[in-house]
Design an enzyme around this catalytic site. Structure first.
Site, PDB file in Angstrom:
ATOM      1  N   ASP A 205      48.144  36.371  37.838  1.00 46.76           N
ATOM      2  CA  ASP A 205      46.746  36.000  38.069  1.00 46.76           C
ATOM      3  C   ASP A 205      45.807  36.848  37.214  1.00 46.76           C
ATOM      4  O   ASP A 205      46.004  38.063  37.058  1.00 46.76           O
ATOM      5  CB  ASP A 205      46.434  36.254  39.562  1.00 46.76           C
ATOM      6  CG  ASP A 205      45.103  35.695  40.008  1.00 46.76           C
ATOM      7  OD1 ASP A 205      44.911  34.482  39.859  1.00 46.76           O
ATOM      8  OD2 ASP A 205      44.256  36.468  40.501  1.00 46.76           O
ATOM      9  N   GLU A 247      47.675  33.734  33.388  1.00 45.70           N
ATOM     10  CA  GLU A 247      46.385  33.038  33.385  1.00 45.70           C
ATOM     11  C   GLU A 247      45.460  33.820  32.459  1.00 45.70           C
ATOM     12  O   GLU A 247      44.974  34.903  32.809  1.00 45.70           O
ATOM     13  CB  GLU A 247      45.805  33.011  34.806  1.00 45.70           C
ATOM     14  CG  GLU A 247      44.489  32.257  34.873  1.00 45.70           C
ATOM     15  CD  GLU A 247      43.666  32.561  36.128  1.00 45.70           C
ATOM     16  OE1 GLU A 247      42.865  31.707  36.513  1.00 45.70           O
ATOM     17  OE2 GLU A 247      43.804  33.653  36.711  1.00 45.70           O
TER      18      GLU A 247
HETATM   19  C1  NOJ Z   1      42.493  32.978  39.658  1.00 43.87           C
HETATM   20  C2  NOJ Z   1      42.946  31.986  40.680  1.00 43.87           C
HETATM   21  O1  NOJ Z   1      43.441  30.859  40.015  1.00 43.87           O
HETATM   22  C3  NOJ Z   1      41.751  31.664  41.546  1.00 43.87           C
HETATM   23  O2  NOJ Z   1      42.034  30.628  42.441  1.00 43.87           O
HETATM   24  C4  NOJ Z   1      41.315  32.911  42.270  1.00 43.87           C
HETATM   25  O3  NOJ Z   1      40.142  32.653  42.997  1.00 43.87           O
HETATM   26  C5  NOJ Z   1      41.045  34.034  41.263  1.00 43.87           C
HETATM   27  N1  NOJ Z   1      42.092  34.185  40.309  1.00 43.87           N
HETATM   28  C6  NOJ Z   1      40.913  35.338  41.981  1.00 43.87           C
HETATM   29  O4  NOJ Z   1      42.193  35.705  42.437  1.00 43.87           O
END
Ligand code: NOJ
Length: 558
Positions: A205, A247
């Site tokens: 993440d 990500e």
């Molecule tokens: C990215 C995640 O995809 C999202 O859903 C989340 O709110 C943020 N990171 C914070 O963890």
């Protein structure tokens, strides 16, 4: 590369399916989906043909960011099941040949996490430096908050000590301090724990935020990419086939370092956010050029690295890399109502609703998903064409229960609909019209077609492994690309407009080659005058995949 090595690098030719156990299937009637529900439907997933499941966060959490606010990185939220249930799921998946990756959320924790509770207790707390604190209010050196609707700063003053803590996301999600060696050690322990339970890797993440150490105070070498390299070598030591899918929503020019040096020693995969955004601009304009440009702008990557191609994920469909004017074009085409937009940068709709249920156009987009160079990542429900429920606030509009049947809860739960935390939409994209059960019985359904395309995608590793070239079609509405790998060559052609057309494409191929259609019966002729030109007909939003087969090649894949 030998066959043995290609199967080691499984993520190069995988089909990944993302789901949230909370919204997939509720087996105990409490209105909340659970891990047992995923296990229960493992044969559905195997039958669909996916090769890897990505489980969204199932950790204990107060649920203020749908599970991305973790209070225990070593546990399972009791609402979703137990560690035992997770082990059963992993075992069942392996039995069907499916891999599982899980979210590694270590940029931040919930403010209810025992680490943060200890850290905020006093400035002398032994865990104070697990988070990023400042005595004075800092002058926003790290940019804007990610959720501008809820936060106006990435620093919040904690009344306990009067000091300020960093949070790139919500203020209830304090950022961990990766400059602290104890934090790095703990992150490794967390990753090692889930690998020991048998998972095959992680969706990491918020990677750029995780690596942002600007201004952090700590004892270790602050080289953030050094941290990512350490993480990669650690997970690879623990499990040779473990994969890190990051990500990283940054402009293409900034992406390459996240794959690491030369042969790739950081993330194995990254989502191709820029390609996804350009694809929507292309769809809005019915013009293939933005998408073509986005593909050419992706940096070259090591052979063992890979792009994750996606149509939509669980968040807002972000359009933050487009210019304001381009973004407005996409809004106008696919989400003109302000209620369909979120954060001023994205859409909170699913594709079928945005395309007004146009089945041919929807298939054209998923044909792109499965043929663009990279590894396709599906979000649950895409395979049946689920829509969103705009009555549910914010990003959660697309995280509605999976629609299994035409029952009032969509066959998601035996609980009364009023007990569901999130309800399926009503009407055109609701369970009555869109569900697994009816599509399983319908030979022409989207679900049946998805199964077919997924199978074809796996049989066509050139799309995942190959060298990609864009081909001139002489028509701006048509994207044609070719992928070559280990002596095999395939080509995909997509008409992004509703106007049928005929395109002529010059190919480099051996005289006498034919274009074998991979999706429909038949072959397309290649002119035999030495020029190797193919003339192809494309209907409105038409698409075709071909293998370029030398005439005398008895072992060419069928
Ligand atoms: C990215 C995640 O995809 C999202 O859903 C989340 O709110 C943020 N990171 C914070 O963890």
């Amino acid at each position: 590369m030998s066959t043995a090595q290609t199967s080691d690098l499984w993520w190069k030719n995988a089909v990944i399916y993302c789901l949230d156990p909370e919204t997939f299937l509720d087996t105990d009637g409490d209105g909340v989906g659970n891990l047992d529900g995923v296990t229960e439907r493992i044969d559905y997933l195997a039958g669909l043909g996916i090769t890897c499941l990505w489980l969204m966060p199932f950790y204990p959490s107060p649920g203020r960011d749908d599970g991305y606010d973790v209070t225990d990185h070593y546990g399972v939220d009791p609402r979703l099941g137990s560690l035992g249930d997770l082990a059963v799921l992993v075992r069942s998946a392996k039995d069907r040949g499916l891999r599982i990756i899980v979210d590694l959320v270590v940029n931040h924790t919930s403010d209810q996490h025992p680490w943060f509770r200890a850290s905020r207790r006093s400035v002398d707390s032994p865990m104070r430096d697990w988070y990023v604190w400042r005595e004075e209010q800092p002058a926003e050196p790290h940019g804007e908050p990610v959720f501008p609707d809820a936060e106006d700063s990435i620093w919040t003053c904690d009344p306990k000590t009067g000091e300020w803590y960093l949070h790139h996301f919500y203020s209830h999600q304090p950022d961990l301090n990766i400059a602290n060696p104890d934090v790095r050690e703990e992150i490794a322990k967390v990753a090692g724990f889930w690998l020991a339970l048998g998972v095959d890797g992680f969706r990491v993440d918020a990677v750029p935020f995780l690596l942002d150490t600007d201004g952090h105070v700590g004892e270790v070498d602050l080289d953030p990419h050094g941290f990512l390299k350490d993480m990669r070598s650690f997970v690879s030591r623990r499990s040779g086939h473990a994969m890190l899918l990051g990500e990283v929503n940054l402009p293409p020019k900034q992406l390459r370092p996240y794959f690491g040096d030369q042969q790739g020693d950081e993330l194995h995969m990254m989502f191709a956010f820029s390609v996804m955004q350009a694809m929507y601009l292309s769809l809005a304009r019915r013009d293939a050029r933005p998408l073509a440009r986005a593909l050419t702008r992706l940096p070259e990557i090591p052979d063992t690295s890979q792009w994750g191609i996606f149509v939509r994920n669980h968040d807002e469909l972000t359009l933050d890399q487009l210019t304001e004017k381009e973004r407005q074009e996409v809004f106008d085409a696919f989400g003109p109502d302000p209620d369909m937009q979120v954060f001023g940068r994205g859409l909170r709709r699913r594709l079928p609703a945005m395309l007004d249920g146009d089945d041919q156009r929807i298939r054209c987009v998923y044909s792109l998903l499965f043929s663009l160079p990279g590894t396709p990542v599906l979000f649950y429900g895409e395979e049946i064409g689920m829509g969103e429920n705009l009555d549910i606030p914010g990003r959660l509009s697309v995280r509605t229960p999976m629609q299994w049947s035409d029952d009032r809860t969509g066959g998601f739960s035996t609980a009364r609909p009023s007990r569901l935390r999130r309800r399926p939409p009503e009407g055109r994209f609701g369970p009555l019209a869109v569900n697994v059960a009816s599509q399983q019985r319908e030979p022409d359904s989207l679900l049946r077609w998805m199964e077919h395309v997924i199978r074809r995608r796996k049989e066509t590793p050139e799309f995942g492994w190959g060298t990609t070239s864009l081909l001139d079609t002489g028509n701006d509405t048509v994207l044609a690309h070719r992928c070559d790998w280990e002596g095999g060559s395939v080509m995909a052609v997509h008409n992004l407009s509703d106007v049928p057309c005929v395109v002529t494409i010059a190919l480099e191929c051996e005289p006498g080659s034919v274009l074998r259609d991979l999706l429909e019966p038949g072959e397309a002729p290649i002119a035999s005058n030495g020029s190797c030109e193919a003339e192809l007909q494309l209907e409105s939003y038409g698409f075709r995949w071909f293998r370029i087969v030398p005439a005398d090649h008895p072992l060419a894949p069928v």
